[in-house]
Write a protein that holds these residues in place. Structure first.
Motif, PDB file in Angstrom:
ATOM      1  N   ASN A 154       0.864  -1.189   0.000  1.00  0.00           N
ATOM      2  CA  ASN A 154       0.000   0.000   0.000  1.00  0.00           C
ATOM      3  C   ASN A 154       0.893   1.229   0.000  1.00  0.00           C
ATOM      4  N   GLU A 155       1.109   1.801  -1.173  1.00  0.00           N
ATOM      5  CA  GLU A 155       2.076   2.887  -1.315  1.00  0.00           C
ATOM      6  C   GLU A 155       1.635   4.186  -0.650  1.00  0.00           C
ATOM      7  N   ASN A 156       0.352   4.294  -0.296  1.00  0.00           N
ATOM      8  CA  ASN A 156      -0.148   5.529   0.305  1.00  0.00           C
ATOM      9  C   ASN A 156      -0.466   5.388   1.794  1.00  0.00           C
ATOM     10  N   LYS A 157       0.064   4.354   2.419  1.00  0.00           N
ATOM     11  CA  LYS A 157      -0.181   4.145   3.843  1.00  0.00           C
ATOM     12  C   LYS A 157       1.142   3.900   4.555  1.00  0.00           C
ATOM     13  N   GLY A 158       1.298   4.517   5.725  1.00  0.00           N
ATOM     14  CA  GLY A 158       2.539   4.329   6.468  1.00  0.00           C
ATOM     15  C   GLY A 158       2.730   5.417   7.499  1.00  0.00           C
ATOM     16  N   ASP A 159       3.980   5.679   7.844  1.00  0.00           N
ATOM     17  CA  ASP A 159       4.320   6.689   8.853  1.00  0.00           C
ATOM     18  C   ASP A 159       5.406   7.600   8.309  1.00  0.00           C
ATOM     19  N   LEU A 160       5.339   8.863   8.703  1.00  0.00           N
ATOM     20  CA  LEU A 160       6.381   9.823   8.375  1.00  0.00           C
ATOM     21  C   LEU A 160       6.694  10.607   9.634  1.00  0.00           C
ATOM     22  N   ALA A 161       7.956  10.542  10.075  1.00  0.00           N
ATOM     23  CA  ALA A 161       8.372  11.206  11.316  1.00  0.00           C
ATOM     24  C   ALA A 161       9.305  12.362  10.982  1.00  0.00           C
ATOM     25  N   LEU A 162       8.938  13.557  11.430  1.00  0.00           N
ATOM     26  CA  LEU A 162       9.696  14.767  11.138  1.00  0.00           C
ATOM     27  C   LEU A 162      10.282  15.347  12.421  1.00  0.00           C
ATOM     28  N   ALA A 163      11.549  15.709  12.371  1.00  0.00           N
ATOM     29  CA  ALA A 163      12.191  16.437  13.466  1.00  0.00           C
ATOM     30  C   ALA A 163      12.432  17.860  12.966  1.00  0.00           C
ATOM     31  N   ILE A 164      11.891  18.835  13.689  1.00  0.00           N
ATOM     32  CA  ILE A 164      11.878  20.206  13.168  1.00  0.00           C
ATOM     33  C   ILE A 164      12.174  21.225  14.264  1.00  0.00           C
ATOM     34  N   THR A 165      12.626  22.400  13.831  1.00  0.00           N
ATOM     35  CA  THR A 165      12.810  23.513  14.752  1.00  0.00           C
ATOM     36  C   THR A 165      11.531  24.341  14.799  1.00  0.00           C
ATOM     37  N   HIS A 166      11.464  25.246  15.758  1.00  0.00           N
ATOM     38  CA  HIS A 166      10.275  26.086  15.907  1.00  0.00           C
ATOM     39  C   HIS A 166      10.018  26.903  14.646  1.00  0.00           C
ATOM     40  N   THR A 167      11.057  27.479  14.062  1.00  0.00           N
ATOM     41  CA  THR A 167      10.869  28.341  12.892  1.00  0.00           C
ATOM     42  C   THR A 167      10.209  27.584  11.750  1.00  0.00           C
ATOM     43  N   VAL A 185       2.577  23.210   3.858  1.00  0.00           N
ATOM     44  CA  VAL A 185       3.122  21.951   3.331  1.00  0.00           C
ATOM     45  C   VAL A 185       2.415  20.766   3.980  1.00  0.00           C
ATOM     46  N   ILE A 186       2.265  20.833   5.302  1.00  0.00           N
ATOM     47  CA  ILE A 186       1.597  19.760   6.040  1.00  0.00           C
ATOM     48  C   ILE A 186       0.144  19.620   5.586  1.00  0.00           C
ATOM     49  N   LYS A 187      -0.514  20.758   5.357  1.00  0.00           N
ATOM     50  CA  LYS A 187      -1.913  20.730   4.912  1.00  0.00           C
ATOM     51  C   LYS A 187      -2.032  20.011   3.568  1.00  0.00           C
ATOM     52  N   GLN A 188      -1.176  20.357   2.624  1.00  0.00           N
ATOM     53  CA  GLN A 188      -1.211  19.699   1.310  1.00  0.00           C
ATOM     54  C   GLN A 188      -0.906  18.215   1.443  1.00  0.00           C
ATOM     55  N   PHE A 189       0.079  17.893   2.266  1.00  0.00           N
ATOM     56  CA  PHE A 189       0.498  16.498   2.413  1.00  0.00           C
ATOM     57  C   PHE A 189      -0.602  15.647   3.037  1.00  0.00           C
ATOM     58  N   THR A 190      -1.192  16.133   4.128  1.00  0.00           N
ATOM     59  CA  THR A 190      -2.227  15.343   4.811  1.00  0.00           C
ATOM     60  C   THR A 190      -3.497  15.236   3.972  1.00  0.00           C
ATOM     61  N   ASP A 191      -3.783  16.247   3.166  1.00  0.00           N
ATOM     62  CA  ASP A 191      -4.936  16.154   2.266  1.00  0.00           C
ATOM     63  C   ASP A 191      -4.741  15.044   1.238  1.00  0.00           C
ATOM     64  N   LYS A 192      -3.503  14.891   0.781  1.00  0.00           N
ATOM     65  CA  LYS A 192      -3.206  13.892  -0.246  1.00  0.00           C
ATOM     66  C   LYS A 192      -2.998  12.504   0.341  1.00  0.00           C
ATOM     67  N   TYR A 193      -2.394  12.448   1.524  1.00  0.00           N
ATOM     68  CA  TYR A 193      -2.059  11.157   2.132  1.00  0.00           C
ATOM     69  C   TYR A 193      -2.760  11.020   3.485  1.00  0.00           C
ATOM     70  N   SER A 194      -4.052  10.825   3.453  1.00  0.00           N
ATOM     71  CA  SER A 194      -4.837  10.735   4.686  1.00  0.00           C
ATOM     72  C   SER A 194      -4.514   9.477   5.486  1.00  0.00           C
ATOM     73  N   ASP A 195      -3.930   8.465   4.859  1.00  0.00           N
ATOM     74  CA  ASP A 195      -3.608   7.220   5.562  1.00  0.00           C
ATOM     75  C   ASP A 195      -2.157   7.169   6.046  1.00  0.00           C
ATOM     76  N   VAL A 196      -1.440   8.271   5.882  1.00  0.00           N
ATOM     77  CA  VAL A 196      -0.071   8.336   6.404  1.00  0.00           C
ATOM     78  C   VAL A 196      -0.115   9.020   7.768  1.00  0.00           C
ATOM     79  N   SER A 197       0.393   8.336   8.787  1.00  0.00           N
ATOM     80  CA  SER A 197       0.455   8.910  10.131  1.00  0.00           C
ATOM     81  C   SER A 197       1.673   9.822  10.229  1.00  0.00           C
ATOM     82  N   LEU A 198       1.409  11.081  10.514  1.00  0.00           N
ATOM     83  CA  LEU A 198       2.481  12.071  10.574  1.00  0.00           C
ATOM     84  C   LEU A 198       2.870  12.317  12.025  1.00  0.00           C
ATOM     85  N   HIS A 199       4.161  12.236  12.311  1.00  0.00           N
ATOM     86  CA  HIS A 199       4.665  12.468  13.661  1.00  0.00           C
ATOM     87  C   HIS A 199       5.701  13.585  13.592  1.00  0.00           C
TER      88      HIS A 199
END
Length: 324
Positions: free
Chosen positions: A89-102, A111-125
């Protein structure tokens, strides 16, 4: 030797040698973890952890090397799982991001809005931290991607890809004397107390270098890890703020004036980094391209396949980075 045992020693090492906390995070029992670690040490003939009574006190020299290899094995196992997921299932999985406040506050929301709209089955952390912390998370495989301006180059196991360049603005209250100057100089700025980013955060080194090169010692009275705090104390009259230009919002910050300082400081570059050997799934490529349109799958794969650092640098330097 069992894969589960390697997982246990890796997790214990990354829970500050707290077996109880490790057991809770893995939804298993503390005695079970302790038993498996002992069985592994007996089989290997060396201790991974030193002990004081029943408590683990530190990682042994042999343990350091064993843990490094265990980490590589566990990462390869995760890559195998990701390969299987990509084909099942190429559209299902997890994506973990480490980010700064800025990045979290001013860059990523659309970016997150576009990504989650397209990949609703990807769990974003998402995990926020200092540049050093998030770079280490990506380097040790805790997170998939690190997005930051600082620190990433200190980790040789990370592949760094430039996303965009940016510079700084001086924030002052309306009617401030600096707002009357058409083109600021470092001497102008140094006449006032300064509120800036903490060392090693958000391109702070470029700011320090500029003053040092001019032989000027700025009066930095307060430092913070994010622009919102800097703005707060500018409003209180503590000093003038030096922030990433992208952090100024004309509507929300209408009570402040943003003065261009791009001619005073060298621009900084924000990168996205990931560990060498990471299996990149389709949605991971898509996330990078949403963040930085020039980072197409072809560009990313080309950089990953290159063995020569000189070749990589030449390719990356040929990219015309957007300015934020």
């Amino acid at each position: 030797m069992k894969l589960q045992q390697l997982r246990y020693i890796w997790e214990v090492a990354h829970h500050e040698l707290n077996v109880s906390a490790t057991a809770q995070s893995l939804y298993t029992s503390q005695p079970g973890i302790s038993k498996q670690i002992r069985l592994l040490e007996d089989e290997l003939g060396v201790e991974v952890f030193s002990r004081s009574g029943k408590h683990l006190t530190q990682i042994t020299p042999a343990g350091e090397k064993i843990l490094a290899t265990a980490g590589e094995i566990l990462r390869q196992v995760d890559s195998i799982k990701q390969v299987a997921q990509e084909f099942s299932n190429e559209n299902k999985g997890d994506l973990a991001l480490a980010i700064t406040h800025t990045q979290a506050r001013y860059v990523l929301p659309p970016v997150i809005k576009q990504f989650t709209d397209k990949y609703s089955d990807v769990s974003l952390h998402m995990n926020q931290g200092s540049p050093m912390q998030i770079s280490e998370m990506a380097a040790n495989g805790t997170m998939d991607f690190a997005i930051t301006t600082e620190a990433m180059e200190q980790f040789k196991d990370l592949i760094m890809l430039p996303c965009y360049q940016w510079n700084r603005s001086i924030l002052v209250p309306k009617n401030h004397p600096l707002a009357q100057i058409s083109e600021l100089t470092l001497s102008d700025i140094s006449r006032f107390p300064i509120i800036a980013y903490v060392l090693n955060f958000t391109g702070r080194s470029k700011l320090d270098d500029a003053f040092i090169n001019e032989g000027i010692a700025p009066d930095i009275v307060f430092t913070a890890i994010d622009a919102d705090v800097i703005k707060t104390y500018v409003r209180l009259g503590l000093g003038i703020g030096i922030v990433a230009s992208m952090s100024y919002d004309k509507e929300l910050d209408a009570d402040l004036v943003a003065l261009d300082a791009s001619h005073l400081f060298e621009f900084s570059v924000t990168n996205i980094g990931f560990r060498k050997g990471l299996f990149l799934r389709g949605f991971m490529y898509n996330f990078m391209e949403l963040l930085a349109p020039h980072l197409t799958r072809e560009v990313v794969d080309t950089v990953v396949s290159m063995k020569s650092k000189v070749e990589v640098n030449e390719l990356l330097e040929s990219i015309n980075l957007p300015m934020r």
